[in-house]
Design a protein around this motif. Structure first.
Motif, PDB file in Angstrom:
ATOM      1  N   UNK A  76       0.660  -1.293   0.135  1.00 53.15           N
ATOM      2  CA  UNK A  76       0.063   0.021  -0.134  1.00 53.15           C
ATOM      3  C   UNK A  76       0.865   1.314   0.090  1.00 53.15           C
ATOM      4  N   UNK A  77       2.032   1.429   0.851  1.00 54.43           N
ATOM      5  CA  UNK A  77       2.570   2.545   0.553  1.00 54.43           C
ATOM      6  C   UNK A  77       3.243   2.803  -0.712  1.00 54.43           C
ATOM      7  N   UNK A  78       3.890   1.708  -1.381  1.00 50.05           N
ATOM      8  CA  UNK A  78       3.993   1.870  -2.574  1.00 50.05           C
ATOM      9  C   UNK A  78       3.296   2.357  -3.567  1.00 50.05           C
ATOM     10  N   UNK A  79       2.059   2.143  -3.463  1.00 54.29           N
ATOM     11  CA  UNK A  79       0.946   2.564  -4.232  1.00 54.29           C
ATOM     12  C   UNK A  79       0.333   3.968  -3.835  1.00 54.29           C
ATOM     13  N   UNK A  80       0.866   4.762  -2.823  1.00 56.66           N
ATOM     14  CA  UNK A  80       0.313   5.771  -2.621  1.00 56.66           C
ATOM     15  C   UNK A  80      -0.033   6.900  -3.707  1.00 56.66           C
ATOM     16  N   UNK A  81       0.891   7.086  -4.574  1.00 54.08           N
ATOM     17  CA  UNK A  81       0.787   8.058  -5.828  1.00 54.08           C
ATOM     18  C   UNK A  81      -0.274   7.438  -6.769  1.00 54.08           C
ATOM     19  N   UNK A  88      -8.523   9.861  -6.868  1.00 60.81           N
ATOM     20  CA  UNK A  88      -8.478  11.293  -6.676  1.00 60.81           C
ATOM     21  C   UNK A  88      -8.864  11.408  -4.692  1.00 60.81           C
ATOM     22  N   UNK A  89      -8.014  10.466  -4.216  1.00 59.75           N
ATOM     23  CA  UNK A  89      -8.105  10.204  -2.678  1.00 59.75           C
ATOM     24  C   UNK A  89      -6.928  11.250  -2.173  1.00 59.75           C
ATOM     25  N   UNK A  90      -7.269  12.066  -1.365  1.00 60.76           N
ATOM     26  CA  UNK A  90      -6.161  12.897  -0.634  1.00 60.76           C
ATOM     27  C   UNK A  90      -5.401  12.246   0.147  1.00 60.76           C
ATOM     28  N   UNK A  91      -4.017  12.695  -0.040  1.00 61.24           N
ATOM     29  CA  UNK A  91      -2.971  11.780   0.830  1.00 61.24           C
ATOM     30  C   UNK A  91      -3.321  11.619   2.495  1.00 61.24           C
ATOM     31  N   UNK A  92      -3.874  12.621   2.935  1.00 66.14           N
ATOM     32  CA  UNK A  92      -4.246  12.284   4.324  1.00 66.14           C
ATOM     33  C   UNK A  92      -5.287  11.058   4.494  1.00 66.14           C
ATOM     34  N   UNK A  93      -6.164  10.862   3.626  1.00 57.64           N
ATOM     35  CA  UNK A  93      -7.007   9.618   3.845  1.00 57.64           C
ATOM     36  C   UNK A  93      -6.195   8.470   3.195  1.00 57.64           C
ATOM     37  N   UNK A  94      -5.099   8.488   2.555  1.00 54.02           N
ATOM     38  CA  UNK A  94      -4.333   7.359   2.101  1.00 54.02           C
ATOM     39  C   UNK A  94      -3.418   6.840   3.222  1.00 54.02           C
ATOM     40  N   UNK A  95      -3.106   7.869   3.756  1.00 54.76           N
ATOM     41  CA  UNK A  95      -1.889   7.468   4.976  1.00 54.76           C
ATOM     42  C   UNK A  95      -2.659   7.023   6.060  1.00 54.76           C
ATOM     43  N   UNK A  96      -4.112   7.263   6.253  1.00 57.58           N
ATOM     44  CA  UNK A  96      -5.052   6.465   7.206  1.00 57.58           C
ATOM     45  C   UNK A  96      -5.006   4.875   6.778  1.00 57.58           C
ATOM     46  N   UNK A  97      -4.785   4.619   5.754  1.00 55.30           N
ATOM     47  CA  UNK A  97      -4.855   2.841   5.572  1.00 55.30           C
ATOM     48  C   UNK A  97      -3.711   2.481   6.264  1.00 55.30           C
ATOM     49  N   UNK A  98      -2.614   2.991   6.050  1.00 58.40           N
ATOM     50  CA  UNK A  98      -1.293   2.468   6.819  1.00 58.40           C
ATOM     51  C   UNK A  98      -1.697   2.222   8.342  1.00 58.40           C
ATOM     52  N   UNK A  99      -1.940   3.294   8.946  1.00 64.12           N
ATOM     53  CA  UNK A  99      -2.525   3.432  10.331  1.00 64.12           C
ATOM     54  C   UNK A  99      -3.438   2.453  10.849  1.00 64.12           C
ATOM     55  N   UNK A 100      -4.196   2.318   9.770  1.00 61.42           N
ATOM     56  CA  UNK A 100      -5.458   1.284   9.906  1.00 61.42           C
ATOM     57  C   UNK A 100      -4.915   0.051   9.952  1.00 61.42           C
ATOM     58  N   UNK A 101      -4.106  -0.410   8.890  1.00 59.91           N
ATOM     59  CA  UNK A 101      -3.337  -1.642   9.107  1.00 59.91           C
ATOM     60  C   UNK A 101      -2.760  -2.190  10.340  1.00 59.91           C
ATOM     61  N   UNK A 102      -1.929  -1.209  10.877  1.00 64.57           N
ATOM     62  CA  UNK A 102      -1.060  -1.491  11.788  1.00 64.57           C
ATOM     63  C   UNK A 102      -1.667  -1.719  13.134  1.00 64.57           C
ATOM     64  N   UNK A 103      -3.002  -0.806  13.220  1.00 67.60           N
ATOM     65  CA  UNK A 103      -3.864  -0.772  14.629  1.00 67.60           C
ATOM     66  C   UNK A 103      -4.330  -2.369  14.522  1.00 67.60           C
ATOM     67  N   UNK A 151     -13.713   3.385   0.360  1.00 64.58           N
ATOM     68  CA  UNK A 151     -14.350   2.202   0.962  1.00 64.58           C
ATOM     69  C   UNK A 151     -13.790   0.892   0.610  1.00 64.58           C
ATOM     70  N   UNK A 152     -13.524   0.849  -0.730  1.00 69.62           N
ATOM     71  CA  UNK A 152     -13.051  -0.494  -1.109  1.00 69.62           C
ATOM     72  C   UNK A 152     -11.642  -0.553  -0.681  1.00 69.62           C
ATOM     73  N   UNK A 153     -10.757   0.314  -0.621  1.00 68.60           N
ATOM     74  CA  UNK A 153      -9.304   0.161  -0.141  1.00 68.60           C
ATOM     75  C   UNK A 153      -9.295  -0.021   1.429  1.00 68.60           C
ATOM     76  N   UNK A 154     -10.252   0.540   2.150  1.00 72.24           N
ATOM     77  CA  UNK A 154     -10.466   0.147   3.800  1.00 72.24           C
ATOM     78  C   UNK A 154     -10.970  -1.380   3.729  1.00 72.24           C
ATOM     79  N   UNK A 155     -11.826  -1.519   3.071  1.00 72.82           N
ATOM     80  CA  UNK A 155     -12.230  -3.231   3.376  1.00 72.82           C
ATOM     81  C   UNK A 155     -11.121  -4.049   3.016  1.00 72.82           C
ATOM     82  N   UNK A 156     -10.238  -3.806   1.906  1.00 72.96           N
ATOM     83  CA  UNK A 156      -9.082  -4.517   1.595  1.00 72.96           C
ATOM     84  C   UNK A 156      -8.182  -4.509   2.701  1.00 72.96           C
ATOM     85  N   UNK A 157      -8.003  -3.369   2.998  1.00 75.72           N
ATOM     86  CA  UNK A 157      -6.954  -3.287   4.350  1.00 75.72           C
ATOM     87  C   UNK A 157      -7.192  -3.852   5.250  1.00 75.72           C
ATOM     88  N   UNK A 158      -8.447  -3.846   5.923  1.00 76.63           N
ATOM     89  CA  UNK A 158      -9.045  -4.556   6.922  1.00 76.63           C
ATOM     90  C   UNK A 158      -8.559  -5.914   6.838  1.00 76.63           C
TER      91      UNK A 158
END
Length: 176
Positions: A76-81, A88-103, A151-158
């Motif tokens: 996921x961090x490699x695919x940020x850009x 068209x997802x802002x970077x602040x929401x994308x970094x939340x994916x990594x935080x959610x992953x580790x939590x 939402x799709x990315x959040x489901x996949x990360x979870x």
């Protein structure tokens, strides 16, 4: 290609059908010998040869688990850009994916102590790899299927965080 076949064959056989007290799939006693004859024999030079699993196979399977965990944590961090440009997802929401992953991985680390001993290592490791695969496939598919790509990315990360957390907890005791 023979080595890859041998390793894959050994991992699948070891994960699913070794003769231990934990079975992920329950086979009847009548079907077990037939299935073992089909799975554990390979045609090499016209003769059937039984593959014996050793501690080395367990170590190789565990190393593949470590590779799976590194893919889960670093893809996921490699695919940020790509996420930012494609969806068209802002970077602040994308970094939340990594935080959610580790939590979620930390939560699974905490909770797994309660259920791994009851369910068994084999079933949990297999479930971990299924969750990781489903999450990685979901990362490719869900953003295009669901109305919100985020939402799709959040489901996949979870999904893959659950698998990554289980792998993190289970591989080290198996190796040691």
């Amino acid at each position: 290609s023979d080595t890859l076949y041998y390793i894959t064959h050994s991992i699948i056989r070891q994960a699913l059908f070794c003769k231990t007290r934990y079975y992920f799939f329950s086979l009847t006693h009548a079907a077990q010998p037939c299935y073992n004859a089909l799975i554990s024999s390979s045609i090499m030079g016209g003769a059937f040869m039984r593959l014996a699993l050793t501690y080395r196979h367990t170590i190789r399977a565990s190393q593949l688990g470590y590779i799976t965990q590194s893919v889960v944590n670093n893809l996921a961090p490699l695919l940020f850009l790509f996420f930012q440009q494609q969806f068209a997802i802002p970077l602040s929401r994308i970094t939340l994916l990594i935080t959610l992953n580790f939590c979620i991985q930390l939560l699974i680390d905490f909770l797994s102590a309660r259920f791994v001993d009851r369910i068994g290592y084999r079933a949990c490791i297999l479930a971990a790899h299924v969750f990781c695969a489903a999450g990685l496939i979901g990362m490719a598919v869900l953003p295009h299927i669901l109305p919100s790509a985020y939402a799709g990315l959040l489901c996949a990360v979870v999904c893959y965080a659950i698998g990554g957390g289980l792998i993190e907890v289970l591989i080290s005791p198996i190796v040691e």
